[in-house]
Design a protein around this motif. Structure first.
Motif, mmCIF file in Angstrom:
data_model
loop_
_atom_site.group_PDB
_atom_site.id
_atom_site.type_symbol
_atom_site.label_atom_id
_atom_site.label_comp_id
_atom_site.label_asym_id
_atom_site.label_seq_id
_atom_site.Cartn_x
_atom_site.Cartn_y
_atom_site.Cartn_z
ATOM 1 N N LEU A 65 0.846 -1.173 0.000
ATOM 2 C CA LEU A 65 0.000 0.000 0.000
ATOM 3 C C LEU A 65 0.893 1.237 0.000
ATOM 4 O O LEU A 65 1.886 1.296 0.712
ATOM 5 C CB LEU A 65 -0.881 -0.012 1.260
ATOM 6 N N ILE A 66 0.534 2.216 -0.825
ATOM 7 C CA ILE A 66 1.302 3.453 -0.932
ATOM 8 C C ILE A 66 0.359 4.611 -0.636
ATOM 9 O O ILE A 66 -0.760 4.649 -1.134
ATOM 10 C CB ILE A 66 1.901 3.617 -2.345
ATOM 11 N N LYS A 74 -4.782 6.946 -1.592
ATOM 12 C CA LYS A 74 -4.068 5.686 -1.378
ATOM 13 C C LYS A 74 -3.937 4.986 -2.730
ATOM 14 O O LYS A 74 -4.850 4.992 -3.533
ATOM 15 C CB LYS A 74 -4.818 4.801 -0.400
ATOM 16 N N SER A 75 -2.785 4.400 -2.945
ATOM 17 C CA SER A 75 -2.575 3.586 -4.133
ATOM 18 C C SER A 75 -1.823 2.336 -3.690
ATOM 19 O O SER A 75 -1.447 2.209 -2.529
ATOM 20 C CB SER A 75 -1.802 4.361 -5.203
ATOM 21 N N GLU A 108 1.887 1.311 -10.348
ATOM 22 C CA GLU A 108 1.121 1.809 -9.204
ATOM 23 C C GLU A 108 -0.287 2.118 -9.690
ATOM 24 O O GLU A 108 -0.471 2.805 -10.693
ATOM 25 C CB GLU A 108 1.791 3.074 -8.665
ATOM 26 N N ILE A 109 -1.288 1.578 -8.977
ATOM 27 C CA ILE A 109 -2.678 1.810 -9.352
ATOM 28 C C ILE A 109 -3.452 2.332 -8.150
ATOM 29 O O ILE A 109 -3.072 2.081 -7.007
ATOM 30 C CB ILE A 109 -3.338 0.525 -9.917
ATOM 31 N N PRO A 129 -6.200 -7.085 -2.450
ATOM 32 C CA PRO A 129 -5.407 -5.883 -2.148
ATOM 33 C C PRO A 129 -4.829 -5.964 -0.742
ATOM 34 O O PRO A 129 -5.342 -6.698 0.107
ATOM 35 C CB PRO A 129 -6.429 -4.752 -2.258
ATOM 36 N N PRO A 130 -3.764 -5.214 -0.480
ATOM 37 C CA PRO A 130 -3.202 -5.210 0.874
ATOM 38 C C PRO A 130 -4.194 -4.585 1.856
ATOM 39 O O PRO A 130 -4.981 -3.714 1.483
ATOM 40 C CB PRO A 130 -1.933 -4.365 0.747
#
Length: 161
Positions: A65-66, A74-75, A108-109, A129-130
């Motif tokens: 997660l970014i 959040k991406s 990155e999405i 997803p995380p």
């Protein structure tokens, strides 16, 4: 070229995906290709080179997660991996290429609408997803709301005096 595409896991989706990628590239490059219906494509009277592709792995993972900025969107980082065994042989049966192609692609999405990047037709494009941590999902938004309320109260208290 005559292509024979198979999947180690007998996955028809993987086979269909690889065949569609080959078709699109052949059309773009104006190549004449055919797909064999079965493994008996290796007829001795064929004048075409043969390309056998065995799909060992096609997989999508969301690795981390970014968070962009302090309160930003959040991406997540997406990683797509593939392992393909390739064998290209001349119409005489002589092997021209026997190799393994391993690829790793990452990008990155957006976290919120990641399912737009997945395909219901191809299951290997789907992944979990995380997880967002407890701090990220509950405590941080509560702290931001509390700080905003305190700032508003202080602003009006100071202005009224």
């Amino acid at each position: 070229f005559v292509f024979w595409v198979s999947s180690a896991k007998k996955n028809k989706e993987e086979k269909k995906f690889i065949e569609s990628v080959i078709r699109k590239n052949a059309e773009r490059n104006k190549l004449k290709i055919a797909f064999a219906k079965d493994e008996l494509m290796e007829a001795p009277d064929s004048i075409y080179n043969k390309c056998r592709i065995d799909v060992q792995k096609l997989k999508t993972e969301y690795t981390k997660l970014i968070k962009n900025g302090f309160l930003g969107q959040k991406s997540m980082q997406r990683e797509i991996t593939s392992d393909l065994d390739i064998k290209i042989s001349h119409n005489t049966g002589a092997v021209l290429v026997n190799d393994v192609i391993r690829t790793i692609y990452d990008d990155e999405i957006p976290y919120e609408d990641y399912n737009v990047y997945e395909s219901s037709e191809y299951k290997f494009t789907q992944s979990m997803p995380p997880n967002i941590s407890f701090i990220e999902s509950i405590i941080f938004p509560a702290a931001v709301i509390t700080l905003s309320a305190v700032a508003a109260i202080l602003f009006f208290t100071i202005r009224s005096k």
